[in-house]
Design an enzyme around this catalytic site. Structure first.
Site, PDB file in Angstrom:
ATOM      1  N   THR A  98      -1.791  -1.064  -3.826  1.00  0.00           N
ATOM      2  CA  THR A  98      -2.994  -0.265  -3.561  1.00  0.00           C
ATOM      3  C   THR A  98      -2.595   1.193  -3.393  1.00  0.00           C
ATOM      4  OG1 THR A  98      -2.872  -0.727  -1.171  1.00  0.00           O
ATOM      5  CG2 THR A  98      -4.233  -2.201  -2.503  1.00  0.00           C
ATOM      6  N   HIS A 105       0.826  -1.212   0.000  1.00  0.00           N
ATOM      7  CA  HIS A 105       0.000   0.000   0.000  1.00  0.00           C
ATOM      8  C   HIS A 105       0.858   1.259   0.000  1.00  0.00           C
ATOM      9  CE1 HIS A 105      -3.225   2.786   0.915  1.00  0.00           C
ATOM     10  NE2 HIS A 105      -2.589   3.182   2.002  1.00  0.00           N
ATOM     11  N   SER A 106       0.489   2.232  -0.836  1.00  0.00           N
ATOM     12  CA  SER A 106       1.087   3.565  -0.836  1.00  0.00           C
ATOM     13  C   SER A 106       2.610   3.497  -0.997  1.00  0.00           C
ATOM     14  CB  SER A 106       0.697   4.300   0.445  1.00  0.00           C
ATOM     15  OG  SER A 106       1.019   5.661   0.375  1.00  0.00           O
ATOM     16  N   TYR A 107       3.359   3.939   0.021  1.00  0.00           N
ATOM     17  CA  TYR A 107       4.817   3.935  -0.068  1.00  0.00           C
ATOM     18  C   TYR A 107       5.373   2.521  -0.108  1.00  0.00           C
ATOM     19  CZ  TYR A 107       9.497   5.889   0.593  1.00  0.00           C
ATOM     20  OH  TYR A 107      10.805   6.268   0.410  1.00  0.00           O
TER      21      TYR A 107
END
Length: 306
Positions: free
Chosen positions: A210, A182-184
């Site tokens: 994501t 997710h993200s980073y």
């Protein structure tokens, strides 16, 4: 601290914050039944941020306890006493228990070849550059006043991903390894691919991103990795479109589809049904040696033609 700002002292339990998790696993206020509210006190952003971080620490501990009790995962302590859930204690994994002396020995770089140390230094410098580049996007609420403690071999998300890969995942006997980043975390996974390309390709079956903030141009990702990502990764991004609707991108990496929500922090939760279906299809295709052609990929951009 502002003149009218309350002391930065917060409860050490969920109940102290007047929050509980309901039967659906949703965080709700004990009295109102409402979801978490960041702006608990108007015009006190710093205090609200500290309250948010304090509650986050409690929830992190709570989730770790659930992973250990309900999912029977094992908590392994990395160097400098940093604990993280990394593996499932079943027969698919080799023994990874190490004594304190062994951990210190494996973390000591004094006996490493000069070439390896130089490579690690280069990775650390590049990692810092990328972290600075994405810091504002990754967590715009985070204030810079917090002092960060360096954890040996795990001083950044990218380093941590490589450490966990080298010490646990790569050594496991599991035949099907899946990532949800997710993200980073997406950026950290791409960095892992750059550093361990052959190993990742050999062991990882599929990757679900994501709302990932990775950037194949900024991270200087090679052609072979981009090709692998197009076939084995999918990025569920924040969008107003229905779940799994194709979302165009100018980046030549993996397909992008809607997570069914415009809220960044909900993209993983909302896309879980599709992610598990994606993983099942990938595993079936691997076992049958035939690559599936999911509907969500049929409309992806032909990057080679751009």
């Amino acid at each position: 601290m502002k003149k009218d700002e309350p002391p930065l002292e917060f409860p050490d339990t969920l109940e102290g914050f007047e929050y509980v998790f309901n039967e659906k696993g949703q965080l709700r206020h004990i009295k109102t039944g409402e979801p978490f509210v960041f702006n608990y006190r108007e015009d006190l952003h710093r205090w609200n941020q500290k309250r948010y971080e304090a509650l986050g620490e409690i929830i992190t501990k709570y989730v770790y306890e659930l992973l250990q009790k309900e999912c029977h995962l094992k908590k392994v302590t990395l160097p400098e006493g940093y604990g993280v859930i990394v593996l499932n204690p079943n027969e698919n994994y080799i023994e990874v228990e190490k004594t304190k002396a062994q951990v210190q020995l494996s973390s000591d770089s004094s006996d490493e070849p000069a070439e390896k140390r130089e490579r690690k230094d280069k990775i650390q410098k590049e990692t810092k550059k990328r972290r600075d580049f994405y810091e504002k996007y990754r967590n715009p609420q985070k204030e810079k006043e917090t002092m960060q403690m360096y954890i040996r071999d795990n001083g950044s998300p990218e380093e941590h991903a490589i450490y966990v890969w080298d010490h646990f995942i790569s050594q496991s006997a599991a035949e099907n390894v899946f990532f949800v980043a997710h993200s980073y975390g997406g950026l950290a996974f791409v960095e892992l691919m750059i550093q361990r390309e052959a190993e990742v390709k050999n062991k990882v079956t599929a990757v679900a991103l994501t709302d990932s903030v990775h950037n194949v141009w900024h991270q200087e990702v090679g052609k072979t990795i981009r090709e692998w990502m197009r076939e084995n990764c999918c990025n569920w991004v924040s969008s107003s479109e229905p779940l799994d609707t194709s979302v165009e991108s100018m980046l030549p990496d993996c397909p992008r589809v809607s997570a069914g929500t415009e809220r960044h922090e909900l993209t993983s939760w909302k896309s879980f049904p599709s992610i598990f279906k994606f993983f099942s299809e990938a595993m079936e295709a691997k076992n049958s040696s035939v690559k599936p052609t999911p509907t969500r990929r049929s409309n992806r951009i032909k990057y080679e033609e751009l």
